[in-house]
Design a protein around this motif. Structure first.
Motif, PDB file in Angstrom:
ATOM      1  N   TRP A 136      71.988  -6.701 -71.538  1.00  0.00           N
ATOM      2  CA  TRP A 136      73.262  -7.270 -71.071  1.00  0.00           C
ATOM      3  C   TRP A 136      74.021  -6.254 -70.217  1.00  0.00           C
ATOM      4  CZ3 TRP A 136      75.413 -12.165 -72.053  1.00  0.00           C
ATOM      5  CH2 TRP A 136      76.724 -12.339 -71.623  1.00  0.00           C
ATOM      6  N   SER A 137      74.044  -5.009 -70.682  1.00  0.00           N
ATOM      7  CA  SER A 137      74.747  -3.958 -69.933  1.00  0.00           C
ATOM      8  C   SER A 137      74.122  -3.745 -68.563  1.00  0.00           C
ATOM      9  CB  SER A 137      74.727  -2.660 -70.741  1.00  0.00           C
ATOM     10  OG  SER A 137      75.271  -1.596 -70.000  1.00  0.00           O
ATOM     11  N   HIS A 138      72.790  -3.699 -68.512  1.00  0.00           N
ATOM     12  CA  HIS A 138      72.119  -3.499 -67.227  1.00  0.00           C
ATOM     13  C   HIS A 138      72.335  -4.681 -66.290  1.00  0.00           C
ATOM     14  CE1 HIS A 138      69.118  -0.592 -69.328  1.00  0.00           C
ATOM     15  NE2 HIS A 138      70.223   0.018 -68.952  1.00  0.00           N
ATOM     16  N   ALA A 139      72.254  -5.904 -66.852  1.00  0.00           N
ATOM     17  CA  ALA A 139      72.439  -7.090 -66.021  1.00  0.00           C
ATOM     18  C   ALA A 139      73.862  -7.167 -65.483  1.00  0.00           C
ATOM     19  CB  ALA A 139      72.104  -8.344 -66.824  1.00  0.00           C
ATOM     20  N   ALA A 140      74.839  -6.858 -66.346  1.00  0.00           N
ATOM     21  CA  ALA A 140      76.236  -6.895 -65.906  1.00  0.00           C
ATOM     22  C   ALA A 140      76.520  -5.836 -64.855  1.00  0.00           C
ATOM     23  CB  ALA A 140      77.161  -6.709 -67.109  1.00  0.00           C
ATOM     24  N   GLY A 141      75.818  -4.726 -64.939  1.00  0.00           N
ATOM     25  CA  GLY A 141      76.001  -3.691 -63.931  1.00  0.00           C
ATOM     26  C   GLY A 141      75.412  -4.056 -62.586  1.00  0.00           C
ATOM     27  N   ARG A 142      74.506  -5.029 -62.568  1.00  0.00           N
ATOM     28  CA  ARG A 142      73.882  -5.443 -61.310  1.00  0.00           C
ATOM     29  C   ARG A 142      74.619  -6.611 -60.672  1.00  0.00           C
ATOM     30  NH1 ARG A 142      68.455  -3.686 -60.728  1.00  0.00           N
ATOM     31  NH2 ARG A 142      67.781  -2.366 -62.454  1.00  0.00           N
ATOM     32  N   LEU A 143      75.017  -7.586 -61.510  1.00  0.00           N
ATOM     33  CA  LEU A 143      75.681  -8.781 -61.000  1.00  0.00           C
ATOM     34  C   LEU A 143      76.735  -9.242 -62.004  1.00  0.00           C
ATOM     35  CD1 LEU A 143      72.860 -11.122 -59.610  1.00  0.00           C
ATOM     36  CD2 LEU A 143      74.595  -9.922 -58.271  1.00  0.00           C
ATOM     37  N   PRO A 144      77.805  -9.843 -61.555  1.00  0.00           N
ATOM     38  CA  PRO A 144      78.763 -10.460 -62.475  1.00  0.00           C
ATOM     39  C   PRO A 144      78.092 -11.596 -63.255  1.00  0.00           C
ATOM     40  CG  PRO A 144      79.736 -10.199 -60.298  1.00  0.00           C
ATOM     41  CD  PRO A 144      78.281  -9.877 -60.164  1.00  0.00           C
ATOM     42  N   PHE A 145      78.528 -11.790 -64.480  1.00  0.00           N
ATOM     43  CA  PHE A 145      77.907 -12.775 -65.355  1.00  0.00           C
ATOM     44  C   PHE A 145      77.911 -14.175 -64.749  1.00  0.00           C
ATOM     45  CE2 PHE A 145      78.580 -16.008 -68.705  1.00  0.00           C
ATOM     46  CZ  PHE A 145      77.346 -15.934 -69.316  1.00  0.00           C
ATOM     47  N   GLY A 146      78.935 -14.525 -64.041  1.00  0.00           N
ATOM     48  CA  GLY A 146      79.087 -15.875 -63.527  1.00  0.00           C
ATOM     49  C   GLY A 146      78.047 -16.301 -62.513  1.00  0.00           C
ATOM     50  N   ILE A 147      77.381 -15.356 -61.883  1.00  0.00           N
ATOM     51  CA  ILE A 147      76.406 -15.747 -60.852  1.00  0.00           C
ATOM     52  C   ILE A 147      74.969 -15.408 -61.257  1.00  0.00           C
ATOM     53  CG2 ILE A 147      78.074 -15.562 -58.958  1.00  0.00           C
ATOM     54  CD1 ILE A 147      76.889 -12.858 -58.284  1.00  0.00           C
ATOM     55  N   TRP A 148      74.722 -15.158 -62.542  1.00  0.00           N
ATOM     56  CA  TRP A 148      73.359 -14.861 -62.988  1.00  0.00           C
ATOM     57  C   TRP A 148      72.428 -16.047 -62.737  1.00  0.00           C
ATOM     58  CZ3 TRP A 148      73.962 -12.117 -68.429  1.00  0.00           C
ATOM     59  CH2 TRP A 148      74.521 -10.841 -68.226  1.00  0.00           C
ATOM     60  N   LEU A 149      72.842 -17.239 -63.198  1.00  0.00           N
ATOM     61  CA  LEU A 149      71.991 -18.412 -63.019  1.00  0.00           C
ATOM     62  C   LEU A 149      71.818 -18.762 -61.552  1.00  0.00           C
ATOM     63  CD1 LEU A 149      73.152 -20.742 -65.943  1.00  0.00           C
ATOM     64  CD2 LEU A 149      71.055 -19.406 -65.771  1.00  0.00           C
ATOM     65  N   GLU A 150      72.892 -18.622 -60.790  1.00  0.00           N
ATOM     66  CA  GLU A 150      72.809 -18.916 -59.355  1.00  0.00           C
ATOM     67  C   GLU A 150      71.826 -17.975 -58.667  1.00  0.00           C
ATOM     68  OE1 GLU A 150      75.663 -18.973 -55.369  1.00  0.00           O
ATOM     69  OE2 GLU A 150      76.552 -18.772 -57.359  1.00  0.00           O
ATOM     70  N   ALA A 151      71.855 -16.692 -59.055  1.00  0.00           N
ATOM     71  CA  ALA A 151      70.926 -15.728 -58.459  1.00  0.00           C
ATOM     72  C   ALA A 151      69.489 -16.042 -58.833  1.00  0.00           C
ATOM     73  CB  ALA A 151      71.291 -14.314 -58.912  1.00  0.00           C
ATOM     74  N   LEU A 152      69.287 -16.578 -60.038  1.00  0.00           N
ATOM     75  CA  LEU A 152      67.929 -16.882 -60.482  1.00  0.00           C
ATOM     76  C   LEU A 152      67.375 -18.132 -59.808  1.00  0.00           C
ATOM     77  CD1 LEU A 152      65.555 -16.279 -62.376  1.00  0.00           C
ATOM     78  CD2 LEU A 152      66.728 -17.597 -64.151  1.00  0.00           C
TER      79      LEU A 152
END
Length: 648
Positions: free
Chosen positions: A12-28
């Motif tokens: 979670w920490s690594h993912a949040a450091g790469r992208l804001p939580f709100g656009i995780w699904l959009e990026a995928l």
């Protein structure tokens, strides 16, 4: 659960450091190709996370299948020689068929691992895939493949240096291709494993009892091992060697309470996924902080080994059915005495040949007269040191195998050899100049730290626990060495030469000290013959015959570690001789304690003297280190014996 929570928090920490939580699904699902952060998240970070879960789960399940089907707490896919076969195939392809890499490295690695596993199963087929046969065939095949790979690396370092990195395991991804390859194999294997729960439950008892309950032991064991091979080959061909997970996950599962076969399969799979997931997230954290690129496979052993040791120390016992002890047969017969005398005569002949016969620019040459006087000071110390080291390693292996009843037991399981190698590595990479005396001191400190730690942790005097703790220490030290060697430092080749077992630097003083130590220790072991005769009969019988099993365990383990440490300090970690010599002695009918000790000592010395001579002459003017040559000589010999005779 703690593993999964910690890994999830890091992810979670690594993912949040790469992208804001709100656009995780959009990026995928609908990533913006112009946004580098979204592309890295969708095609590097997430695939790597999924691959770590899939690889860990596959290796955990494969390890559980091996340990349950072979009834051995230190069995793993490595037992079947898969990683060694894959490494050898990649080396051969890189040197002589580089065009194969146009299709990726997957196919050469897949072919090599599959061929090695097939050879193991073929060698043990005539014995009905009996656990001891599979274990021995796997160890010998793996070590022989590893020796061939090491020889190629020694002579073609500039072409094969990259294999150090591959051999340490890397999970870096650039898309979903690897995950798509791993997932269906894991799902199919998990479904098949469900069908094997009852057969595996029956395999945990004696083969005869399993047959009486209607189980086809050979078929069930073949199915379980084939499934483990498929899982392991799939992982190795995709990401390289990450072998420690397959050993650690089942042991961790049992240590946390998994007893039934079905529970062990489920929890080993879960523990494997959690362990590799956590380690890989930690590696990514370390990479971000230090700027280094650490191999995940090596770091897995660095972090998994201490966790495994802690859990084992907290457990009262290792809940696995132990292998059957060696059975004593008839007293020492004249035939056995004649075989020992024959081995001694052969040893003397090889010693004479190693000091008088060699090669020069004109070919093979017999040195006599004044030439012999000039060459003896150069050749004889090496031969004597090789004899001493082989003798001590043969004795160490004999002690361990009689103590544990485990055919996989050898000096390498104590971690002493790996500790010595790590001590030397630290000296080489931390000091500006390291002379021979400093190398000896550093290796000695590393070996005895490993020995002291194992003896301190094994307070319960459990042979299985001692083996697993030793393997954990060895894996941890080996991982540290692999990390150092994968960095490309030229000093790595000096370490590699020493680890292969070189007698290059032995002088007359070192030779005399080594043979004197071997003689004294062998004489002392003669006083333990009664103890070594009783120990294989089990704890209850030992107590009934007036032997204290705990004291005997500590004494035997300490003596074997001392023998292994001294041999390692002389010529490097030549553990294959310690594994092979006791088996060859028993194949020659030497099953009583005294005969087996004498036979293992002579055979170990004979193999090492022949290996030193072979390595010095066969590739003249190049030299093959004695330890590597011993594997090349002894491997085919033991494979031939395994293919012709039933196990002892």
């Amino acid at each position: 659960m703690i593993l999964l929570v910690a890994a999830g928090a890091l992810s979670w920490s690594h993912a949040a450091g790469r992208l804001p939580f709100g656009i995780w699904l959009e990026a995928l699902w609908r990533g913006d190709t112009a946004d580098t952060a979204q592309m890295l998240f969708a095609y590097s970070f997430l695939p790597r996370l999924v691959v770590s879960l899939l690889c860990g789960a596959s290796l955990g399940l494969a390890g559980a299948l091996c340990q349950l089907s072979l009834r051995n707490p230190i069995a793993s896919p490595t037992t079947l020689g898969i990683e060694a076969g894959a490494s050898l195939a990649l080396s051969v392809a890189m040197l002589w068929a580089p065009w194969l890499f146009a299709f990726g490295r997957v196919w050469p690695a897949l072919a090599g691992g599959s061929l090695a596993a097939t050879a193991v199963l073929a060698l043990s087929w005539r014995q009905g895939l009996a656990p001891i046969s599979v274990v021995l065939a796997g160890l010998v095949t793996g070590l022989f493949c590893a020796a061939l790979t090491a020889m190629l690396t020694l002579f073609k370092t500039e072409y094969l240096a990259g294999l150090f990195i591959w051999g340490s395991g890397s999970l870096s991804q650039q898309g979903w291709t690897v995950a798509a390859k791993l997932a269906p194999v894991l799902v199919a294997a998990a479904l098949t494993a469900v069908l094997l729960v009852r057969p595996l439950t029956l395999l945990t008892v004696d083969d005869a009892k399993a047959r009486s309950l209607g189980l086809s032991v050979t078929t069930a064991r073949l199915c379980a091992l084939a499934l483990a091979v498929g899982l392991s080959v799939n992982v190795v061909s995709a990401v390289g060697v990450i072998g420690f997970v397959s050993l650690a996950a089942p042991v961790l599962a049992r240590s946390l309470g998994a007893r039934r076969a079905g529970h062990q399969l489920v929890w080993s799979t879960t523990m494997g996924a959690g362990l590799l997931w956590l380690v890989d997230q930690g590696v990514q954290t370390a990479d971000a902080l230090s700027g280094l690129s650490l191999p995940t496979g090596a770091v897995t052993a660095l972090l998994g080994a201490p966790l495994l040791i802690v859990l084992l120390v907290r457990q009262r016992s290792v809940p696995l059915v132990p292998p059957p002890p060696f059975v004593e047969k008839a007293p020492l017969a004249p035939a056995i005495s004649n075989r020992l005398i024959g081995l001694m005569i052969l040893l003397v002949i090889v010693l004479v040949l190693s000091t008088t016969v060699g090669r020069d620019g004109g070919g093979w040459h017999l040195s006599l007269g004044h030439e012999f006087d000039r060459l003896v000071p150069l050749r004889l110390p090496r031969a004597i040191a090789a004899l001493a080291a082989g003798t001590m390693l043969g004795l160490a292996g004999c002690l361990l195998q009689r103590l544990t009843g485990n055919p996989m037991a050898g000096p390498e399981v104590l971690g002493v050899s790996a500790g010595a190698a790590f001590g030397l590595a630290v000296a080489l990479f931390s000091l500006s100049t390291v002379g021979q005396g400093a190398q000896m001191l550093a290796a000695s400190i590393g070996a005895f730290i490993a020995l002291a730690a194992i003896l301190a942790l094994d307070r319960k005097a459990s042979p299985d626990r001692a083996l697993i703790v030793g393997i954990a220490f060895g894996a941890m030290f080996d991982a540290m060495i692999n990390v150092l060697m994968a960095g490309g430092d030229p000093r790595a080749m000096l370490l590699l030469n020493w680890m292969m077992g070189s007698t290059y630097s032995v002088d007359a003083t070192a030779a005399l000290v080594s043979i004197g130590a071997a003689s004294v220790l062998f004489g002392g072991l003669l006083l333990t013959v009664r103890m070594l005769t009783i120990l294989p009969l089990g704890r209850g019988m030992s107590l009934a015959l007036g032997l204290n099993p705990t004291h005997s365990h500590v004494l035997t383990l300490g003596l074997s570690a001392l023998l292994a440490a001294m041999a390692t300090l002389i010529v490097g970690p030549l553990s294959f001789v310690g594994l092979m010599a006791p088996h060859l002695a028993r194949r020659l009918g030497m099953r009583q304690a005294l005969a087996e000790l004498a036979g293992a000592a002579i055979i170990g010395g004979l193999v090492m003297v022949a290996a030193d001579w072979f390595g010095r002459t066969i590739a003249f003017p190049r030299q093959i280190p004695a330890g590597l040559a011993a594997s090349l000589i002894g491997g085919p010999s033991l494979i031939w014996l395994l293919s012709r005779r039933s196990p002892s």
